[in-house]
Design a protein around this motif. Structure first.
Motif, mmCIF file in Angstrom:
data_model
loop_
_atom_site.group_PDB
_atom_site.id
_atom_site.type_symbol
_atom_site.label_atom_id
_atom_site.label_comp_id
_atom_site.label_asym_id
_atom_site.label_seq_id
_atom_site.Cartn_x
_atom_site.Cartn_y
_atom_site.Cartn_z
ATOM 1 N N LEU A 72 52.539 57.124 30.825
ATOM 2 C CA LEU A 72 50.807 57.145 31.110
ATOM 3 C C LEU A 72 49.919 57.038 30.022
ATOM 4 C CD1 LEU A 72 51.404 57.218 34.639
ATOM 5 C CD2 LEU A 72 50.804 54.744 33.508
ATOM 6 N N GLU A 73 50.527 58.659 29.287
ATOM 7 C CA GLU A 73 49.719 59.312 28.205
ATOM 8 C C GLU A 73 49.492 58.640 26.296
ATOM 9 O OE1 GLU A 73 51.280 61.860 31.097
ATOM 10 O OE2 GLU A 73 52.120 60.546 29.584
ATOM 11 N N GLN A 74 51.181 57.608 26.820
ATOM 12 C CA GLN A 74 50.709 56.564 25.284
ATOM 13 C C GLN A 74 49.522 55.391 25.512
ATOM 14 O OE1 GLN A 74 54.736 55.507 25.391
ATOM 15 N NE2 GLN A 74 55.536 57.241 23.398
ATOM 16 N N LEU A 91 48.339 55.741 41.037
ATOM 17 C CA LEU A 91 49.787 55.654 41.136
ATOM 18 C C LEU A 91 50.780 56.555 40.340
ATOM 19 C CD1 LEU A 91 48.969 52.031 39.925
ATOM 20 C CD2 LEU A 91 49.607 52.401 42.135
ATOM 21 N N ALA A 92 49.969 56.718 39.439
ATOM 22 C CA ALA A 92 50.968 57.761 39.716
ATOM 23 C C ALA A 92 51.108 59.497 39.730
ATOM 24 C CB ALA A 92 50.501 58.397 37.213
ATOM 25 N N TYR A 122 58.918 55.286 34.879
ATOM 26 C CA TYR A 122 59.605 56.765 33.789
ATOM 27 C C TYR A 122 59.011 58.242 34.831
ATOM 28 C CZ TYR A 122 60.630 59.883 30.140
ATOM 29 O OH TYR A 122 61.747 60.874 29.396
ATOM 30 N N LYS A 123 58.074 57.864 35.039
ATOM 31 C CA LYS A 123 57.093 59.036 35.796
ATOM 32 C C LYS A 123 57.894 59.226 37.473
ATOM 33 C CE LYS A 123 53.859 61.727 36.850
ATOM 34 N NZ LYS A 123 53.248 63.080 35.555
ATOM 35 N N ALA A 124 58.362 57.581 37.465
ATOM 36 C CA ALA A 124 59.316 57.744 39.405
ATOM 37 C C ALA A 124 60.610 58.602 38.819
ATOM 38 C CB ALA A 124 60.001 56.576 39.539
#
Length: 332
Positions: A72-74, A91-92, A122-124
């Motif tokens: 998400l940072e990208q 959502l994050a 990927y965060k999950a």
């Protein structure tokens, strides 16, 4: 040394591999700094836990099958229109997974749908949720294969198990009746049991054509998907083309040459079209003089019509001849 060997053996038996490898170094530090026994034990347990967490994340990432790692940072929020940073931040937090809610990302090709889908999954994974990435083509191919091999129930379990299932590229091809039914079965099995993230280049009103033109199946699929869902409609230009423009690829000699070739092709096509005028004029002229020199008498109206047609084609053909062969008239 014998005691250390016994500790090492016990750690292996208890599957404390990090403790087995680190206890000697930690014990040395503890002795130098006069740690209490509880501090020494805590340090070893922290190292073991962190190591297990890292291995777990690594394994889950491999099992997820991401085509690339996106975060998400990208993501460039300034480029795409319709992406609410606050909504993505919510959502994050991954609360949508606990509530078994879906995320549907809509938009044209290259606007960042797949990036966001992978980043959330990927965060999950980084929070030790099981995730799986697949394209719609791959998913349906696996469904058809499982059906032929009589392993369909096993297949449905495999797509139901992940906490997060990412299905990419819905709308890029039309399904047949059987494939549409496969997709319905997958969505139905996951309904209120897991979170599904989908990407599509089509608005919902066009999904019927994707699912074999079956309105009943399409309605049933959308009913389950939209019941608990977050819809993100992304607009804007393709991010991939943006990168090419910034790198100068689109303005390179290759693209310039391509532009010249297209212009040349259009120019040739125009000349071909105008050449047809020239041949039409020849036909009209031949037919007109043939009638004039024959014994066939034309009525004044028909004769006048022929003269008008002849005049139009004569004027047009002269213009065409000048266009095709300018050097004959102007020395160009």
């Amino acid at each position: 040394m014998e005691l250390e060997q016994q500790i090492f053996t016990l750690c292996k038996a208890l599957k404390l591999s990090t403790v087995a490898n680190k206890f000697h170094a930690v014990a040395t530090t503890a002795a130098k700094e006069s740690w209490q026994y509880t501090q020494f034990l805590h340090e070893l347990l922290v190292l073991e836990n962190n190591s297990r967490m890292d291995r777990s994340k690594s394994t889950l990432t491999k099992l997820a099958g991401f085509p690339a790692i996106k975060t998400l940072e990208q993501f460039d929020y300034t480029f795409s229109v319709g992406v609410n940073r606050k909504q993505i931040g919510e959502l994050a937090s991954l609360s949508f997974i606990k509530r078994h809610e879906n995320i549907i990302l809509l938009g044209e090709c290259g606007v960042g749908k797949t990036h966001l889908a992978i980043a959330l999954a990927y965060k999950a994974v980084q929070n030790r949720y099981k995730a799986k990435f697949t394209t719609i083509a791959e998913l349906l191919a696996n469904a058809n294969k499982a059906k032929k091999e009589r392993k369909y129930d096993t297949f449905l379990k495999s797509v139901t198990n992940p906490s997060v299932l990412v299905i990419d590229e819905i709308g890029y091809f039309h399904m047949n009746k059987e494939e549409a039914n496969h997709f319905f079965q997958i969505i139905s099995k996951r309904y209120e049991k897991g979170s599904t993230i989908l990407t599509s280049n089509l608005v919902f009103s066009k999904w019927t054509q994707v699912f074999a033109g079956d309105k009943v199946v399409t309605t049933a699929i959308l009913d389950r998907l939209l019941h608990h869902s977050h819809i993100i409609n992304i607009q804007g230009d393709s991010y991939r083309l943006k990168e090419k423009k910034e790198s100068g690829i689109i303005n390179s000699d290759l693209y310039t040459l391509k532009g010249h070739l297209v212009s040349l092709e259009l120019n040739l096509q125009t000349k071909q079209d105008k050449t047809k005028w020239w041949f039409k004029f020849q036909i009209v002229t031949f037919f007109y003089f043939l009638v004039q020199n024959s014994r066939v008498r034309l009525t004044p109206t028909i004769d006048a019509a022929f003269k008008v047609i002849y005049t139009v084609y004569f004027t047009g053909s002269c213009a065409v001849f000048v266009y095709l062969y300018p050097s004959t008239f102007f020395g160009l």
